[in-house]
Scaffold this motif. Structure first.
Motif, mmCIF file in Angstrom:
data_model
loop_
_atom_site.group_PDB
_atom_site.id
_atom_site.type_symbol
_atom_site.label_atom_id
_atom_site.label_comp_id
_atom_site.label_asym_id
_atom_site.label_seq_id
_atom_site.Cartn_x
_atom_site.Cartn_y
_atom_site.Cartn_z
ATOM 1 N N GLU A 169 0.715 -1.101 0.092
ATOM 2 C CA GLU A 169 -0.029 0.000 0.155
ATOM 3 C C GLU A 169 0.911 1.059 0.040
ATOM 4 O O GLU A 169 0.600 2.228 -0.839
ATOM 5 C CB GLU A 169 -1.047 -0.042 1.203
ATOM 6 C CG GLU A 169 -2.059 -0.919 1.011
ATOM 7 C CD GLU A 169 -2.886 -0.972 2.465
ATOM 8 O OE1 GLU A 169 -2.433 -0.706 3.491
ATOM 9 O OE2 GLU A 169 -4.184 -1.440 2.206
ATOM 10 N N LEU B 152 0.590 4.549 -2.620
ATOM 11 C CA LEU B 152 0.115 6.207 -2.141
ATOM 12 C C LEU B 152 1.210 6.860 -2.644
ATOM 13 O O LEU B 152 2.295 6.731 -2.908
ATOM 14 C CB LEU B 152 0.364 5.949 -0.681
ATOM 15 C CG LEU B 152 -0.677 5.631 0.088
ATOM 16 C CD1 LEU B 152 -0.442 5.390 1.736
ATOM 17 C CD2 LEU B 152 -2.206 6.115 -0.172
ATOM 18 N N ARG C 181 -5.444 15.423 -0.357
ATOM 19 C CA ARG C 181 -5.459 14.037 -0.655
ATOM 20 C C ARG C 181 -6.481 13.988 -1.665
ATOM 21 O O ARG C 181 -7.756 13.809 -1.293
ATOM 22 C CB ARG C 181 -5.506 13.217 0.581
ATOM 23 C CG ARG C 181 -4.341 13.277 1.730
ATOM 24 C CD ARG C 181 -4.678 12.188 2.598
ATOM 25 N NE ARG C 181 -3.521 12.474 3.579
ATOM 26 C CZ ARG C 181 -3.372 11.813 4.697
ATOM 27 N NH1 ARG C 181 -4.308 10.682 4.923
ATOM 28 N NH2 ARG C 181 -2.227 11.909 5.753
ATOM 29 N N LYS D 224 -2.533 4.344 -9.535
ATOM 30 C CA LYS D 224 -2.049 4.680 -8.259
ATOM 31 C C LYS D 224 -3.237 5.738 -7.706
ATOM 32 O O LYS D 224 -3.413 5.612 -6.317
ATOM 33 C CB LYS D 224 -0.878 5.591 -8.379
ATOM 34 C CG LYS D 224 0.472 4.656 -8.154
ATOM 35 C CD LYS D 224 1.614 5.360 -8.209
ATOM 36 C CE LYS D 224 2.966 4.453 -8.114
ATOM 37 N NZ LYS D 224 3.332 4.214 -6.753
ATOM 38 N N GLN E 152 -4.817 4.515 -4.168
ATOM 39 C CA GLN E 152 -5.058 5.151 -3.060
ATOM 40 C C GLN E 152 -6.394 5.634 -2.306
ATOM 41 O O GLN E 152 -6.577 5.756 -1.246
ATOM 42 C CB GLN E 152 -4.002 6.558 -3.284
ATOM 43 C CG GLN E 152 -4.545 7.530 -3.822
ATOM 44 C CD GLN E 152 -3.383 8.906 -3.651
ATOM 45 O OE1 GLN E 152 -2.330 8.982 -3.242
ATOM 46 N NE2 GLN E 152 -3.941 10.106 -4.278
ATOM 47 N N TYR F 55 -7.737 5.088 1.344
ATOM 48 C CA TYR F 55 -8.152 6.201 2.194
ATOM 49 C C TYR F 55 -9.538 5.599 2.517
ATOM 50 O O TYR F 55 -10.033 5.722 3.921
ATOM 51 C CB TYR F 55 -8.286 7.363 1.301
ATOM 52 C CG TYR F 55 -7.131 8.084 1.151
ATOM 53 C CD1 TYR F 55 -5.971 7.854 1.911
ATOM 54 C CD2 TYR F 55 -7.078 8.885 -0.220
ATOM 55 C CE1 TYR F 55 -4.761 8.305 1.547
ATOM 56 C CE2 TYR F 55 -5.865 9.647 -0.192
ATOM 57 C CZ TYR F 55 -4.625 9.504 0.352
ATOM 58 O OH TYR F 55 -3.348 9.850 0.229
#
Length: 207
Positions: free
Chosen positions: A33, A37, A89, A162, A166, A170
């Motif tokens: 993981e 990220l 993010r 990616k 991610q 999350y």
């Protein structure tokens, strides 16, 4: 390229009451993981005492409302004065947001936030446009990305994977289920809340 269909969530109404709460305990992050990220973009003094973590989707109307109406006030009072830094993010809720996110990661780092601001400001002109790619290229052009570079970005499968990978991390961590979601030094705020809500949380964190 199609994002996983089970992660899309509706954004809460901008009037939803914020509920400051301790940040949820995230699920353990494995080595694989960590490799997925992407490094978050940070606006402001890296040593600022308060961190606002923002989870947003570029096609989310409440995210756009926050960036138009509330964020400029936060930036002027807290980010520009070195008290707060914003950690962005990306949490794309749909294919259009994922493609726009790709472009944001393909421009030079110093143009990431200006492009994000432009995408939110002009959301009405590209997010529902039938000629999506053409409109996104126009937005990217303002950030100095050529049409050829934009095409290469759209075809970057590794980066696309990616971006979606991610988002799943999350979501699985329990940190976010809708956009926008914010954490002000651990206190959770959901929705495009007014400046006063963020001001209260920031002042509490500063004091």
């Amino acid at each position: 390229m199609e994002p996983a269909g089970d992660q899309t969530a509706e954004s809460p109404a901008s009037g939803e009451i914020a509920t400051p709460a301790p940040a949820p305990t995230p699920a353990p992050v494995t080595t694989s993981e960590e490799e997925v990220l992407l490094a978050p973009h940070v606006l402001g003094d890296p040593n600022a005492p308060v961190t606002i973590i923002e989870y947003a989707s570029l096609t989310c109307p409440h995210c756009a409302a926050f960036h138009r109406e509330t964020f400029p006030q936060i930036k002027e009072k807290y980010i520009d004065t070195g008290k707060v830094k914003l950690e962005s993010r990306d949490f794309p809720l749909d294919e259009r947001a994922a493609l726009a996110t790709l472009l944001a990661y393909c421009v030079p780092d110093d143009r990431y936030f200006p492009l994000i601001d432009l995408l939110f400001e002009q959301q009405h002109s590209w997010a529902v446009a039938p000629n999506l790619i053409e409109q996104l290229k126009k937005m990217a052009g303002f950030a100095g990305l050529s049409s050829e570079d934009a095409d290469a970005c759209f075809n970057n499968q590794a980066l696309y994977d990616k971006v979606l990978g991610q988002r799943k991390i999350y979501s699985d961590s329990g940190a976010v289920s809708s956009t926008p979601t914010f954490y002000v030094n651990g206190s959770k705020i959901v929705g495009a809340q007014p400046f006063a809500t963020f001001e209260e949380a920031i002042e509490a964190a500063l004091n």
